[in-house]
Each structure stands twice: as C-alpha cells, then as structure tokens.
Design an enzyme around this catalytic site. Structure first.
Site, PDB file in Angstrom:
ATOM      1  N   ARG A 226     -72.342  -0.337  28.872  1.00  0.00           N
ATOM      2  CA  ARG A 226     -72.425  -0.534  30.311  1.00  0.00           C
ATOM      3  C   ARG A 226     -71.085  -0.324  31.012  1.00  0.00           C
ATOM      4  O   ARG A 226     -71.032   0.138  32.154  1.00  0.00           O
ATOM      5  CB  ARG A 226     -72.917  -1.960  30.581  1.00  0.00           C
ATOM      6  CG  ARG A 226     -73.381  -2.196  32.002  1.00  0.00           C
ATOM      7  CD  ARG A 226     -73.615  -3.649  32.373  1.00  0.00           C
ATOM      8  NE  ARG A 226     -73.812  -4.565  31.272  1.00  0.00           N
ATOM      9  CZ  ARG A 226     -73.625  -5.881  31.383  1.00  0.00           C
ATOM     10  NH1 ARG A 226     -73.242  -6.404  32.527  1.00  0.00           N
ATOM     11  NH2 ARG A 226     -73.834  -6.679  30.348  1.00  0.00           N
TER      12      ARG A 226
ATOM     13  N   GLU B 229     -22.704   3.896  24.846  1.00  0.00           N
ATOM     14  CA  GLU B 229     -24.130   4.138  25.115  1.00  0.00           C
ATOM     15  C   GLU B 229     -24.873   2.849  24.758  1.00  0.00           C
ATOM     16  O   GLU B 229     -25.528   2.749  23.717  1.00  0.00           O
ATOM     17  CB  GLU B 229     -24.598   5.340  24.297  1.00  0.00           C
ATOM     18  CG  GLU B 229     -23.823   6.603  24.676  1.00  0.00           C
ATOM     19  CD  GLU B 229     -23.905   7.716  23.641  1.00  0.00           C
ATOM     20  OE1 GLU B 229     -24.674   7.572  22.664  1.00  0.00           O
ATOM     21  OE2 GLU B 229     -23.193   8.720  23.807  1.00  0.00           O
TER      22      GLU B 229
ATOM     23  N   ASN C 144     -27.752  18.172  25.459  1.00  0.00           N
ATOM     24  CA  ASN C 144     -27.847  16.986  26.304  1.00  0.00           C
ATOM     25  C   ASN C 144     -29.115  17.048  27.146  1.00  0.00           C
ATOM     26  O   ASN C 144     -29.161  17.703  28.186  1.00  0.00           O
ATOM     27  CB  ASN C 144     -26.618  16.897  27.221  1.00  0.00           C
ATOM     28  CG  ASN C 144     -26.126  15.481  27.353  1.00  0.00           C
ATOM     29  OD1 ASN C 144     -26.912  14.554  27.411  1.00  0.00           O
ATOM     30  ND2 ASN C 144     -24.807  15.317  27.405  1.00  0.00           N
TER      31      ASN C 144
ATOM     32  N   PHE D 227     -29.576  12.231  31.469  1.00  0.00           N
ATOM     33  CA  PHE D 227     -30.051  12.425  30.100  1.00  0.00           C
ATOM     34  C   PHE D 227     -30.868  11.247  29.580  1.00  0.00           C
ATOM     35  O   PHE D 227     -31.498  11.342  28.537  1.00  0.00           O
ATOM     36  CB  PHE D 227     -28.858  12.617  29.157  1.00  0.00           C
ATOM     37  CG  PHE D 227     -27.803  11.555  29.324  1.00  0.00           C
ATOM     38  CD1 PHE D 227     -28.031  10.248  28.918  1.00  0.00           C
ATOM     39  CD2 PHE D 227     -26.592  11.859  29.925  1.00  0.00           C
ATOM     40  CE1 PHE D 227     -27.069   9.264  29.093  1.00  0.00           C
ATOM     41  CE2 PHE D 227     -25.621  10.876  30.095  1.00  0.00           C
ATOM     42  CZ  PHE D 227     -25.870   9.572  29.675  1.00  0.00           C
TER      43      PHE D 227
ATOM     44  N   TYR E  30     -15.138  15.943  31.771  1.00  0.00           N
ATOM     45  CA  TYR E  30     -15.824  15.435  30.584  1.00  0.00           C
ATOM     46  C   TYR E  30     -16.640  16.533  29.909  1.00  0.00           C
ATOM     47  O   TYR E  30     -17.400  17.261  30.552  1.00  0.00           O
ATOM     48  CB  TYR E  30     -16.752  14.272  30.940  1.00  0.00           C
ATOM     49  CG  TYR E  30     -17.594  13.805  29.755  1.00  0.00           C
ATOM     50  CD1 TYR E  30     -17.012  13.076  28.727  1.00  0.00           C
ATOM     51  CD2 TYR E  30     -18.949  14.133  29.659  1.00  0.00           C
ATOM     52  CE1 TYR E  30     -17.742  12.679  27.622  1.00  0.00           C
ATOM     53  CE2 TYR E  30     -19.692  13.735  28.556  1.00  0.00           C
ATOM     54  CZ  TYR E  30     -19.087  13.006  27.546  1.00  0.00           C
ATOM     55  OH  TYR E  30     -19.810  12.626  26.454  1.00  0.00           O
TER      56      TYR E  30
ATOM     57  N   TYR F 234     -71.321  -4.429  26.735  1.00  0.00           N
ATOM     58  CA  TYR F 234     -70.181  -3.887  27.482  1.00  0.00           C
ATOM     59  C   TYR F 234     -69.756  -2.507  26.999  1.00  0.00           C
ATOM     60  O   TYR F 234     -69.319  -1.673  27.796  1.00  0.00           O
ATOM     61  CB  TYR F 234     -68.986  -4.833  27.383  1.00  0.00           C
ATOM     62  CG  TYR F 234     -69.145  -6.137  28.125  1.00  0.00           C
ATOM     63  CD1 TYR F 234     -70.284  -6.422  28.871  1.00  0.00           C
ATOM     64  CD2 TYR F 234     -68.142  -7.093  28.077  1.00  0.00           C
ATOM     65  CE1 TYR F 234     -70.429  -7.615  29.537  1.00  0.00           C
ATOM     66  CE2 TYR F 234     -68.270  -8.302  28.749  1.00  0.00           C
ATOM     67  CZ  TYR F 234     -69.411  -8.560  29.481  1.00  0.00           C
ATOM     68  OH  TYR F 234     -69.542  -9.747  30.139  1.00  0.00           O
TER      69      TYR F 234
ATOM     70  N   HIS G 266     -23.321  16.366  15.238  1.00  0.00           N
ATOM     71  CA  HIS G 266     -24.493  15.727  15.841  1.00  0.00           C
ATOM     72  C   HIS G 266     -25.803  16.167  15.187  1.00  0.00           C
ATOM     73  O   HIS G 266     -26.853  15.575  15.447  1.00  0.00           O
ATOM     74  CB  HIS G 266     -24.541  16.023  17.343  1.00  0.00           C
ATOM     75  CG  HIS G 266     -23.543  15.233  18.146  1.00  0.00           C
ATOM     76  ND1 HIS G 266     -22.270  14.986  17.725  1.00  0.00           N
ATOM     77  CD2 HIS G 266     -23.657  14.624  19.367  1.00  0.00           C
ATOM     78  CE1 HIS G 266     -21.620  14.271  18.642  1.00  0.00           C
ATOM     79  NE2 HIS G 266     -22.447  14.026  19.634  1.00  0.00           N
TER      80      HIS G 266
END
Length: 617
Positions: free
Chosen positions: A387, A518, A296, A433, A153, A384, A183
């Site tokens: 404190r 994905e 990646n 990844f 791959y 508060y 990409h």
C-alpha cells in the site's frame, strides 16, 4: 505557456498550453520544427540519447512534466547528433571514421549520462575552441607569475605543511614530478576500466575550465592518451577526499608520466612507458604547477558517484514496475494509488510513483483477470509494503534527483587549489578541493536507494510465506521435495542486512592529516564506493523480487495480468524459465539482474506508461 528552444543554430518558440506535457513531447516538437532530418537519420543510434538541457546546463528527464521543471519563456538547448566538425556547444556527435562518438568537453556542460557513456569505451574526447583559449590564457598568466618569482603556493613552494618552503627555479619541475610520485600511494584493488575512463575523462573536463594553470599542450596530450585507450592503474583506496582525491589522481598522473602500470585493449596491463610507446605516444612533461593541477580535485568521488547515481536512476524506475508485478501476484488493492489520495500530499516523487503504478496496474485501459474491484472491496486494505509503495519509493526518486543535480554541479566545477583567475590577474588559494558536497550526496544516495531493497524484501516474504498469501509455500509445487525460492529470499535478506551497515555515513567521520594542515576531511572516496555497492545490492534484491513476482503470476494461470505487466513477464521468461522444480538458482538471479542493469524492464513498459499518461493528462 511557451518554451524557447535552440538546436544547432536554430531557435524555435514551442507553445505548450498549460505545460502539462512531458519533456519527451517537447523534444519531439523541437525536432518536428527542425528540418535537418538527414543528420538525425544518419546518426539514429545517437538520436535515442538526445539531451535536453536548460540554460544552466541541467539535464531534463524525458518524463518530467514541463511546468514542473521549466518556466514560461525559458530557454532550453537540445544537444543534437552532428557531423564530425561540429561547432562549439554541441556535446555529442557521430565520428564515422572509427564508429565512435565524440564528446566535446568545456568544463561546464558534461552530464552524468555523458560520463557513464564515456566509461563504456566507445567515446572519444575533444575540447572546444573557447575552452582551449581559456586554458591557454590561464597558462600564460601563470608563466608570468613564474618569471616574476612571486611566491605562489604550489608553483614555487612546497605542499601542505611545507607551504612556506620556497623552491628554487631549477627545482620547479622536479617539485611537480616528486609530488606525483610521492602522492601515488594508493592501495587496494584497481578501479575497473570503466571507472578509470570516467575518472580520467572527468579530470580532463575540469582542466578544460581554464582555472588550473595547466598548459594547452599537456591537456591536448592527455586527450590524445585518453583517446588511444591508455588507462593508468588506479588503486581504489587511499583518498580522504579533502585536498582533492590526491592518491588516485596521482596514480592517473603517474601513468601519464610514463611510470607505473597502464592498460590498453591492445597491450593489456604493462609498464606505462611501454603502453604509451606501443601507441606512438610520449609521456607528458610537467611544467610549474602542472603536477598539482593534475591531482587537486574531487574526481574520484564524483566519477564513482556518477556511476552509482546513473544505476540508481535505472533501478529505481524499474523497482516501481517490479512492485506492481508483485502486487498483481498478491492480488493487491489498486485503489490505494488513486490520484486524489496522492495529490493531497505534495511530494513529487510519491505522485510520480503512484502515477507509474496506475499506468501498469488494472484500469479501464489495462484490465486484469487476476485482480478486480470486488477483490479490492473484500480485502479492504493491504500491508504497508504494498500500500505504501509510492510513499517509500517516492522519496528514493526525490533523493536521486537531489543527488544528481548536486553531482552534476560538482563534475563541472573548478576544484583546484590554488585557482588561476587569468581575467583578474590573480591566483587565490582556497578550499574548492574539499569533497564534503559529493561525500554527503553519496551518503544520502546510499541511505535512500537502500530503502528499495528494504521494502522489496518484505514483498518477497509475502509472496513466499503461505501464512501471508494464498500462494504455495516458497512459490513451488511439491514443497518439501522442492525448496523453491526459500534460499533466494535468504540471499535478499542477507543483502539488505549488509546494506544496513554500508549505509552508515562515511562523511560523518574526519581524521586530521598532513600535520594538521588538512584537519578536516570528507571521506568521500569511501562514501562513493559504499554507495555503488549498495546500488549493486539493490539491483540484486529487486531481481529476486522480479523472479518471485513472475513465478506468482505463473501460479495464477490461466488468469492473465495487465498487458504491460504481461510484457514484463514475457521479457523475464525469455531468459529464465518457470520454476516447476528445483534447479541451480544463481544463474536465474544473474539473468534477472542483467535485465535490470540493462534497463530492459523499463524499456519494455515505457511505451505503455507514456500512452496511459497521455490519455490521463
């Protein structure tokens, strides 16, 4: 208790009695035993940034108590300033040739502080010999795979849904180039120069681990481009944080190919090919898998997240001090921070904050003319927001530590796919990844750090509202003619309200992508950007509280607060004058914010805290 310390090639045994001292004390003891004074003095500007790490590479904070973070006979390593040709294992040293420092990357030991300093532009990179050897062997094994034509791959197949498409030998390089170009599809404003440096450097660090299959020639070429200050244009949006931060890392890779836009301090923004040529550099040439190796990983999430964590660490410590100044201005009760009270609730952060407050508030070491035991008795107890400061701030500190540890692991992890195991002669396709780890951490960070602003805004309100204190309305004389801090408080309220939306976790969302290959993603890129924005808002809210608290102290004159808090007051007054009548307010907020971002408030008060705690311990 004793600690085994290593610095350079020397080892020392450091007796620590019961381990109640802090890490800064341990560093000083190591240096006392180390005789190489000339080197330390030659690089005195680096000496202030010495890093003590445990054997796993985890950084130890100066104010951590030894027994809380180390065990008996545990080994620690002190990264010391070195001359230029330092041996492997030394992280940072002086480069006297161009007044820059060198960070040696090996994929295992980079810290958040290292990466942020790299972002500042005054550091160059080099790779350790052992790491480069691993990179070379991984590439050699990958080349064997290519020659054997074994289907692998990302090497000789398509990507994502096209994983079963076999690519011919003559198209293997085109495959990688096409991957980068297609990409590089990000949108939005570009990352800042600082963040781009961090992103680029972090990817180099991960490639140095030797699991990516990149060639040593390409990796060294990347380091040369980085060291020349050439930075590709990277849009901040476009990653879903699952198959790595594909879009932003593709924009980095595109610039390295000599395409798209690139920046350097000498050229400004220009075509990448022209910027590289100006610096006498050539675009990289990709071999099989090298395009995939460049993109990646989770480095966009991690680099933006590291800057958010670094700034969160700084503002959280300083928020404790600003809260103490507000408490003094409001004549608050110190007894609420008694060590006995906090010792019976076992949260580390809460006890650290309470100890910090005790170190700067009224005590036998640091008397105050504003508050007194009689004042405490008469008031009985505070609201508060005063404190409960240790309880609220404490969990923020604990959250930051948790996030910091996880991000440090992530920034030194192999996040490629597939992963090259050259020692085992195997390539495995998996899911390292996926950005769920850093995405969740940064959502936690945003939720945690926001609470500092939430409670700070309440303290601001108490100082401004005459129904809640004996101070003048909006901290100004001649109210009506003057509005004082009225709208500064509105600004704080607006930022806190924005944070309530920004702290909604990005990582609870997922959208299926790449034709359902994905089908679960982290949305970590947005988590990181939101976290950084929340931190920025917190800095600004704490800055407004700092201004209000100093004004409250002015309104108590001629009475004086404690010595450490007077030091903070003087620091602020060195850049912002008292508010005696209305004037343009925004520059004052900016000036106070800059003090906090530059860590000046902490630096001013740190010696007082160390002295108090050394006596108390």
């Amino acid at each position: 208790m004793r600690i085994l310390a290593k610095i350079s090639n020397n080892k020392y045994i450091i007796p620590c009695k019961d381990g109640s001292q802090n890490i800064k004390w341990l560093i000083s003891e190591i240096l006392k035993r180390h005789q190489d004074d000339q080197i330390v003095n030659d690089c005195h500007q680096v000496n202030a940034k010495l890093r003590l790490r445990n054997a796993n590479g985890g950084m130890l904070h100066n104010h951590d108590t030894i027994v809380d973070v180390l065990t008996d006979d545990e080994e620690v390593i002190l990264a010391e300033p070195r001359a230029k040709n330092c041996p492997d294992g030394q992280i940072m040293h002086c480069d006297n040739t161009d007044d820059k420092m060198i960070v040696t990357v090996d994929g295992c030991s980079l810290t958040i502080a290292d990466l942020v300093h790299i972002g500042g532009g005054k550091i160059k990179l080099t790779i350790s010999d052992s790491a480069l050897e691993g990179v070379s062997k991984a590439r050699g094994f990958l080349d064997e795979i290519v020659e054997s034509r074994k289907v692998t791959y990302g090497v000789n197949t398509g990507f994502g849904k096209f994983a079963k498409t076999i690519i011919s030998d003559e198209n293997l390089v085109i495959l990688q180039e096409n991957l980068i170009r297609s990409h590089a599809a990000g949108v939005g404003k570009p990352l800042s120069v600082e963040l781009t440096r961090m992103l680029f450097a972090l990817r180099i660090n991960i490639l140095s681990k030797g699991y990516s299959g990149i060639s040593p020639e390409v990796l060294l070429q990347m380091i040369d481009i980085f060291n020349a200050g050439c930075l590709p244009l990277v849009p901040e949006q476009g990653t879903v944080g699952a198959s790595g931060d594909l879009a932003p890392l593709s924009h980095v890779a595109l610039g390295l190919l000599g395409e798209g836009k690139m920046w350097s301090s000498q050229t400004g923004w220009a075509d990448a090919a022209d910027v590289l040529a100006f610096h006498a550099l050539k675009p990289i040439k990709l071999g099989p898998k090298e395009g995939l190796a460049l993109i990646n990983g989770t480095q966009l999430i991690s680099s933006v997240g590291c800057l958010a964590v670094y700034r969160a660490q700084r503002i959280a410590r300083q928020a404790d001090i600003v809260a103490a100044l507000s408490l003094e201005g409001l004549k608050g009760i110190v007894k609420a921070f008694d060590p006995k009270l906090h010792a019976i609730r076992l949260h580390k952060g809460q006890n650290e904050v309470a100890a910090r407050l005790r170190a700067v508030l009224r005590s036998s070491m640091h008397p105050s003319e504003i508050t007194s035991d009689e004042n405490d008795y008469a008031r009985v107890q505070d609201c508060y927001s005063l404190r409960c400061t240790p309880q609220v701030h404490g969990v923020v500190h604990d959250t930051i530590k948790f996030v910091s540890e996880t991000l440090t692991n992530e920034m030194n992890s192999a996040t490629d796919n597939p992963v090259v195991f050259w020692k085992d002669q195997e390539i495995i396709s998996g899911g390292n990844f996926h950005g769920e780890y850093p995405a969740k951490m940064l959502d936690y960070l945003a939720i945690g750090i926001h609470e500092l602003a939430n409670i700070s805004e309440r303290r601001i309100e108490r100082m401004l509202n005459p129904g809640l204190s004996d101070l003048p309305a909006f901290l100004v004389s001649q109210g009506g003619l003057n509005s004082g801090f009225m709208i500064a408080h509105c600004t704080a309220a607006a930022l806190v309200s924005e944070n309530k939306v920004l702290t909604h976790p990005a990582s609870v969302d997922s959208i299926s992508t790449s034709a359902a290959q994905e089908d679960h993603v982290s949305m970590g890129g947005f988590a990181a950007r939101k976290a950084l924005q929340v931190v920025e808002h917190v800095e600004q809210v704490i800055a407004i509280e700092l201004l209000a608290a100093c004004q409250a102290i002015d309104l108590r004159r001629p009475l004086k607060t404690t010595e450490p808090l007077e030091k903070i007051h003087a620091l602020v007054r060195s850049v912002v004058k008292p508010w005696d009548k209305d004037r343009y307010f925004a520059p004052d907020i900016e000036a106070a914010t800059n003090l906090l971002r530059e860590n000046k408030v902490w630096e001013a008060v740190e010696p007082y805290i160390e002295k108090y705690q050394s006596v108390a311990n």
